[in-house]
Design an enzyme around this catalytic site. Structure first.
Site, PDB file in Angstrom:
ATOM      1  N   LYS A 134       0.817  -1.791  -0.229  1.00  0.00           N
ATOM      2  CA  LYS A 134       0.124  -0.071   0.451  1.00  0.00           C
ATOM      3  C   LYS A 134       0.812   0.993   0.275  1.00  0.00           C
ATOM      4  O   LYS A 134       1.325   1.821   0.828  1.00  0.00           O
ATOM      5  CB  LYS A 134      -1.076  -0.135   1.275  1.00  0.00           C
ATOM      6  CG  LYS A 134      -1.851   0.962   0.799  1.00  0.00           C
ATOM      7  CD  LYS A 134      -2.609   1.288   2.638  1.00  0.00           C
ATOM      8  CE  LYS A 134      -3.377   3.309   2.151  1.00  0.00           C
ATOM      9  NZ  LYS A 134      -3.710   2.690   3.346  1.00  0.00           N
ATOM     10  N   GLY A 195      -8.630   9.322   9.308  1.00  0.00           N
ATOM     11  CA  GLY A 195      -8.874   9.219  10.299  1.00  0.00           C
ATOM     12  C   GLY A 195     -10.128  10.491  11.077  1.00  0.00           C
ATOM     13  O   GLY A 195     -10.363  10.492  11.874  1.00  0.00           O
ATOM     14  N   ALA A 221      -9.970   6.010   3.734  1.00  0.00           N
ATOM     15  CA  ALA A 221     -10.275   6.762   4.615  1.00  0.00           C
ATOM     16  C   ALA A 221     -10.741   7.530   4.129  1.00  0.00           C
ATOM     17  O   ALA A 221     -11.937   7.678   3.900  1.00  0.00           O
ATOM     18  CB  ALA A 221      -9.063   8.274   4.126  1.00  0.00           C
ATOM     19  N   GLY A 222     -11.516   8.487   5.922  1.00  0.00           N
ATOM     20  CA  GLY A 222     -12.734   8.949   6.238  1.00  0.00           C
ATOM     21  C   GLY A 222     -14.165   8.082   6.508  1.00  0.00           C
ATOM     22  O   GLY A 222     -15.338   8.934   6.965  1.00  0.00           O
ATOM     23  N   ASN A 243     -10.127   1.327   9.629  1.00  0.00           N
ATOM     24  CA  ASN A 243      -9.024   0.951  10.651  1.00  0.00           C
ATOM     25  C   ASN A 243      -9.898   2.114  11.324  1.00  0.00           C
ATOM     26  O   ASN A 243      -9.855   1.583  12.455  1.00  0.00           O
ATOM     27  CB  ASN A 243      -7.673   1.422  10.127  1.00  0.00           C
ATOM     28  CG  ASN A 243      -7.186   1.506  10.710  1.00  0.00           C
ATOM     29  OD1 ASN A 243      -6.123   0.251  11.044  1.00  0.00           O
ATOM     30  ND2 ASN A 243      -6.795   1.865  12.414  1.00  0.00           N
ATOM     31  N   SER A 244      -9.574   3.850  11.688  1.00  0.00           N
ATOM     32  CA  SER A 244      -9.741   3.980  12.257  1.00  0.00           C
ATOM     33  C   SER A 244     -11.770   3.712  13.404  1.00  0.00           C
ATOM     34  O   SER A 244     -11.215   3.939  14.234  1.00  0.00           O
ATOM     35  CB  SER A 244      -9.287   5.850  12.236  1.00  0.00           C
ATOM     36  OG  SER A 244      -8.188   5.732  12.069  1.00  0.00           O
TER      37      SER A 244
END
Length: 294
Positions: A134, A195, A221-222, A243-244
């Site tokens: 990645k 995040g 992301a987001g 992830n987050s």
């Protein structure tokens, strides 16, 4: 199999995968698979290893997500950063495909060096043929936005070295096209700043990338809640990386399962063929034959 880039419209759903005569068509997810760099995956949810309160929570969340690809920050593992001690032993790499990432790299040169370390890390996990990376080139420490020029430069070099490159990018259709042209295996546009949990603020750009791409598009992301994961998949994204939103949830394993269910629901809806948008109302019941009609 139905193309992820050309969804069927209502009334045009593929009927080839049916059961006995008169039986309802099979679930469109039957036989549906994600292929990246020639490798086939059943799950379209990718997860990460950072920000969890502890490793048992991470392990439980990964299991609940049913994901098959987990991204690992090479630099954090190499430096044994907090939260990454024993990470290599905490995951069953015979079941999970490692996606080393170049997080923390500000230049193309740094990213290439870390990608090479990531390839060796995958070998240590027993994945001798793993060339995935990645690619992240992020010089901006405040907003954490990827560098388009550095990303393209690093991608071209890594593809030349035989890597299967999954670049993290802004939702830029022009850059996505260039990355596909140099041989990247996917493009990974951000939905909103990493995040942030702001959802798909870049939906218009992502939609243009999906429409033009002939390689998988992974929204990265987001995403903050399952409805946003479903939205990305309903748009025609091939996968999401989250992830987050999982790691920082009050109950990470429960959120991981919710994200998995939303990803599957969004994909099923996309393959099923949504109702066409219309400029005016259309009655859902026929108007002829009403009581009192002549």
């Amino acid at each position: 199999m139905l193309s992820s880039q050309t969804p069927p419209s209502a009334g045009e759903v593929d009927r080839t995968a049916t059961g006995p005569a008169g039986a309802a068509p099979e679930d469109p997810l039957v036989g549906d698979a994600l292929t990246i760099g020639g490798r086939v995956f059943r799950s379209r949810l990718l997860t990460g290893t950072g920000k969890y309160p502890d490793q048992p929570t991470m392990q439980a969340a990964i299991a609940a997500s049913a994901c098959e690809i987990v991204t690992v920050a090479v630099r954090r593992v190499q430096s044994v950063a907090p939260g990454h001690e024993g990470l290599m032993q905490a995951i069953d790499w015979s079941r999970i495909w490692m996606l080393p990432n170049t997080a923390g790299c500000a230049t193309a040169d740094e990213a290439v060096r870390v990608a090479r370390l990531g390839r060796e890390l995958a070998k240590l996990a027993g994945q001798e043929d793993n060339t995935f990376v990645k690619l992240e080139v992020i010089p901006d420490s405040r907003h954490l936005l990827p560098d388009p020029i550095g990303t393209l430069q690093a991608a071209e070099r890594l593809v030349g070295e035989g890597f299967t490159v999954l670049p993290y990018i802004n939702a830029d259709p022009v850059l996505a096209r260039h990355l596909e042209e140099v041989g990247c295996a996917t493009v990974m546009p951000l939905g909103s700043p990493i995040g942030s949990g702001q959802g798909l603020r870049n939906a218009a750009g992502i939609a243009m990338i999906i429409e033009a791409a002939s390689i998988p598009v992974v929204v990265d992301a987001g995403i903050g809640v399952p409805s946003e994961a479903a939205q990305a998949m309903e748009m025609g994204a091939d996968a999401v990386l989250i992830n987050s939103a999982i790691a920082l949830a009050g109950q990470a394993p429960a959120m991981a399962r919710s994200m998995a269910e939303a990803t599957r629901a969004g994909r099923r809806a996309f393959l099923s063929g949504r109702l066409e948008r219309r400029p005016e109302a259309v009655a859902s019941s026929p108007l002829n034959g009403r009581v009192g009609d002549d």
